[in-house]
Design an enzyme around this catalytic site. Sequence first.
Site, PDB file in Angstrom:
ATOM      1  N   ASP A   1      23.683  17.757 112.965  1.00 30.47           N
ATOM      2  CA  ASP A   1      24.075  18.963 113.687  1.00 30.47           C
ATOM      3  C   ASP A   1      24.617  18.559 115.055  1.00 30.47           C
ATOM      4  O   ASP A   1      24.067  17.699 115.737  1.00 30.47           O
ATOM      5  CB  ASP A   1      22.861  19.897 113.841  1.00 30.47           C
ATOM      6  CG  ASP A   1      23.276  21.299 114.249  1.00 30.47           C
ATOM      7  OD1 ASP A   1      23.127  22.218 113.424  1.00 30.47           O
ATOM      8  OD2 ASP A   1      23.758  21.481 115.394  1.00 30.47           O
TER       9      ASP A   1
ATOM     10  N   HIS B   1      28.891  29.487 105.487  1.00 30.27           N
ATOM     11  CA  HIS B   1      28.934  28.572 104.335  1.00 30.27           C
ATOM     12  C   HIS B   1      27.513  28.024 104.272  1.00 30.27           C
ATOM     13  O   HIS B   1      27.065  27.373 105.233  1.00 30.27           O
ATOM     14  CB  HIS B   1      29.979  27.473 104.601  1.00 30.27           C
ATOM     15  CG  HIS B   1      30.148  26.473 103.494  1.00 30.27           C
ATOM     16  ND1 HIS B   1      31.393  26.094 103.028  1.00 30.27           N
ATOM     17  CD2 HIS B   1      29.238  25.753 102.786  1.00 30.27           C
ATOM     18  CE1 HIS B   1      31.243  25.183 102.072  1.00 30.27           C
ATOM     19  NE2 HIS B   1      29.928  24.964 101.911  1.00 30.27           N
TER      20      HIS B   1
ATOM     21  N   HIS C   1      19.170  23.286 107.124  1.00 34.43           N
ATOM     22  CA  HIS C   1      18.848  22.462 108.296  1.00 34.43           C
ATOM     23  C   HIS C   1      17.614  21.633 107.950  1.00 34.43           C
ATOM     24  O   HIS C   1      16.568  22.194 107.605  1.00 34.43           O
ATOM     25  CB  HIS C   1      18.466  23.335 109.495  1.00 34.43           C
ATOM     26  CG  HIS C   1      19.543  24.245 110.013  1.00 34.43           C
ATOM     27  ND1 HIS C   1      20.240  23.984 111.178  1.00 34.43           N
ATOM     28  CD2 HIS C   1      20.017  25.428 109.552  1.00 34.43           C
ATOM     29  CE1 HIS C   1      21.097  24.976 111.409  1.00 34.43           C
ATOM     30  NE2 HIS C   1      20.976  25.864 110.436  1.00 34.43           N
TER      31      HIS C   1
ATOM     32  N   ASN D   1      19.220  29.781 107.612  1.00 36.96           N
ATOM     33  CA  ASN D   1      19.419  31.044 108.323  1.00 36.96           C
ATOM     34  C   ASN D   1      20.284  31.974 107.476  1.00 36.96           C
ATOM     35  O   ASN D   1      21.133  31.539 106.705  1.00 36.96           O
ATOM     36  CB  ASN D   1      20.105  30.788 109.671  1.00 36.96           C
ATOM     37  CG  ASN D   1      19.185  30.093 110.649  1.00 36.96           C
ATOM     38  OD1 ASN D   1      17.989  30.382 110.697  1.00 36.96           O
ATOM     39  ND2 ASN D   1      19.730  29.174 111.433  1.00 36.96           N
TER      40      ASN D   1
ATOM     41  N   HIS E   1      24.025  26.413 104.312  1.00 36.25           N
ATOM     42  CA  HIS E   1      23.619  25.076 104.743  1.00 36.25           C
ATOM     43  C   HIS E   1      22.126  25.067 104.992  1.00 36.25           C
ATOM     44  O   HIS E   1      21.534  26.086 105.341  1.00 36.25           O
ATOM     45  CB  HIS E   1      24.378  24.638 106.001  1.00 36.25           C
ATOM     46  CG  HIS E   1      24.384  25.652 107.103  1.00 36.25           C
ATOM     47  ND1 HIS E   1      25.201  26.764 107.070  1.00 36.25           N
ATOM     48  CD2 HIS E   1      23.658  25.746 108.231  1.00 36.25           C
ATOM     49  CE1 HIS E   1      24.986  27.490 108.148  1.00 36.25           C
ATOM     50  NE2 HIS E   1      24.037  26.910 108.868  1.00 36.25           N
TER      51      HIS E   1
ATOM     52  N   CYS F   1      37.250  27.914 106.994  1.00 35.36           N
ATOM     53  CA  CYS F   1      35.787  27.799 107.055  1.00 35.36           C
ATOM     54  C   CYS F   1      35.491  26.430 107.648  1.00 35.36           C
ATOM     55  O   CYS F   1      35.993  25.411 107.168  1.00 35.36           O
ATOM     56  CB  CYS F   1      35.185  27.920 105.654  1.00 35.36           C
ATOM     57  SG  CYS F   1      33.483  27.333 105.528  1.00 35.36           S
TER      58      CYS F   1
ATOM     59  N   CYS G   1      34.014  23.942 105.156  1.00 36.32           N
ATOM     60  CA  CYS G   1      35.011  23.536 104.151  1.00 36.32           C
ATOM     61  C   CYS G   1      35.996  22.535 104.761  1.00 36.32           C
ATOM     62  O   CYS G   1      36.446  21.609 104.080  1.00 36.32           O
ATOM     63  CB  CYS G   1      35.742  24.749 103.595  1.00 36.32           C
ATOM     64  SG  CYS G   1      34.804  25.629 102.322  1.00 36.32           S
TER      65      CYS G   1
ATOM     66  N   HIS H   1      31.861  26.564  98.215  1.00 36.47           N
ATOM     67  CA  HIS H   1      31.798  27.556  99.306  1.00 36.47           C
ATOM     68  C   HIS H   1      30.982  28.768  98.856  1.00 36.47           C
ATOM     69  O   HIS H   1      31.523  29.735  98.330  1.00 36.47           O
ATOM     70  CB  HIS H   1      33.198  27.989  99.757  1.00 36.47           C
ATOM     71  CG  HIS H   1      33.165  28.983 100.884  1.00 36.47           C
ATOM     72  ND1 HIS H   1      33.072  28.608 102.206  1.00 36.47           N
ATOM     73  CD2 HIS H   1      33.170  30.329 100.872  1.00 36.47           C
ATOM     74  CE1 HIS H   1      33.034  29.698 102.966  1.00 36.47           C
ATOM     75  NE2 HIS H   1      33.098  30.764 102.177  1.00 36.47           N
TER      76      HIS H   1
HETATM   77  P1  AMP Z   1      23.491  28.498 111.558  1.00 38.61           P
HETATM   78  O1  AMP Z   1      23.183  29.226 112.828  1.00 38.61           O
HETATM   79  O2  AMP Z   1      22.310  28.362 110.643  1.00 38.61           O
HETATM   80  O3  AMP Z   1      24.723  29.042 110.871  1.00 38.61           O
HETATM   81  O4  AMP Z   1      23.795  26.993 111.978  1.00 38.61           O
HETATM   82  C1  AMP Z   1      25.068  26.487 112.196  1.00 38.61           C
HETATM   83  C2  AMP Z   1      24.853  25.122 112.802  1.00 38.61           C
HETATM   84  O5  AMP Z   1      26.069  24.408 112.725  1.00 38.61           O
HETATM   85  C3  AMP Z   1      24.443  25.145 114.285  1.00 38.61           C
HETATM   86  O6  AMP Z   1      23.165  24.526 114.423  1.00 38.61           O
HETATM   87  C4  AMP Z   1      25.549  24.355 114.978  1.00 38.61           C
HETATM   88  O7  AMP Z   1      25.077  23.540 116.027  1.00 38.61           O
HETATM   89  C5  AMP Z   1      26.131  23.534 113.830  1.00 38.61           C
HETATM   90  N1  AMP Z   1      27.530  23.139 113.974  1.00 38.61           N
HETATM   91  C6  AMP Z   1      28.568  23.926 114.340  1.00 38.61           C
HETATM   92  N2  AMP Z   1      29.723  23.219 114.309  1.00 38.61           N
HETATM   93  C7  AMP Z   1      29.386  21.950 113.919  1.00 38.61           C
HETATM   94  C8  AMP Z   1      30.133  20.766 113.699  1.00 38.61           C
HETATM   95  N3  AMP Z   1      31.461  20.694 113.875  1.00 38.61           N
HETATM   96  N4  AMP Z   1      29.465  19.649 113.316  1.00 38.61           N
HETATM   97  C9  AMP Z   1      28.129  19.691 113.144  1.00 38.61           C
HETATM   98  N5  AMP Z   1      27.371  20.787 113.317  1.00 38.61           N
HETATM   99  C10 AMP Z   1      27.995  21.909 113.711  1.00 38.61           C
HETATM  100 ZN    ZN Z   2      33.245  26.958 103.323  1.00 38.09          ZN
END
Ligand code: AMP
Ligand code: ZN
Length: 109
Positions: free
Chosen positions: A29, A95, A99, A86, A97, A3, A6, A45
Site C-alpha cells: 500500500d 476494485h 488489505h 472495506n 482488494h 480503474c 486495473c 475487475h
Molecule cells: P480502500 O480504502 O480499502 O479502498 O483502500 C485503498 C487503498 O489503496 C488505500 O489504503 C491507499 O493507500 C491504496 N492506494 C491508492 N493508490 C495506490 C497505489 N497507486 N499503489 C498502492 N496503493 C495505493
Molecule cells: Zn479494476
Amino acid sequence: MDCLFCQIIAKKLPAKLVFESDSIIAFPDINPSARVHILIVPKKHIIGLQDLKKEDGELLSEIFEVVNELVTRYNLKDNLYRVVVNGGKAQHVSHIHFHLLGGELKKFV
Ligand code: AMP
Ligand code: ZN
C-alpha cells in the site's frame, strides 16, 4: 479501463509487485497503516464484496493462499496480523482488494 488497480494490473501504472499469478497480484500500500501493509488484488475487475458470485469461490480461496504465503514470508505468524476488506463508503478504490496488515498497526484502515 478507468480503474486504478486495473491500470496497475495492466502495468500502465507502477507498483512493486510482491506476488503475481494468472489471477492475482499483490503490492505494498502506498500509504501504509502498519509495518507490513500489502494489497492483494484479483486481476478480475470485481467492484466489491457485494459483487462476489458463487463462481468466484476458487478465486477467493487462492486469495487466502496468497495471504498465507505472505504471512509466512513477512514472519507474521507469531506477530499480529489482520485482513481487512472495506466496502461501501469505507472503500476508496472500486476494485475489490484485501488489505494484509501486520506487525505494528499504525491506525485502523
Ligand atoms: P480502500 O480504502 O480499502 O479502498 O483502500 C485503498 C487503498 O489503496 C488505500 O489504503 C491507499 O493507500 C491504496 N492506494 C491508492 N493508490 C495506490 C497505489 N497507486 N499503489 C498502492 N496503493 C495505493
Ligand atoms: Zn479494476
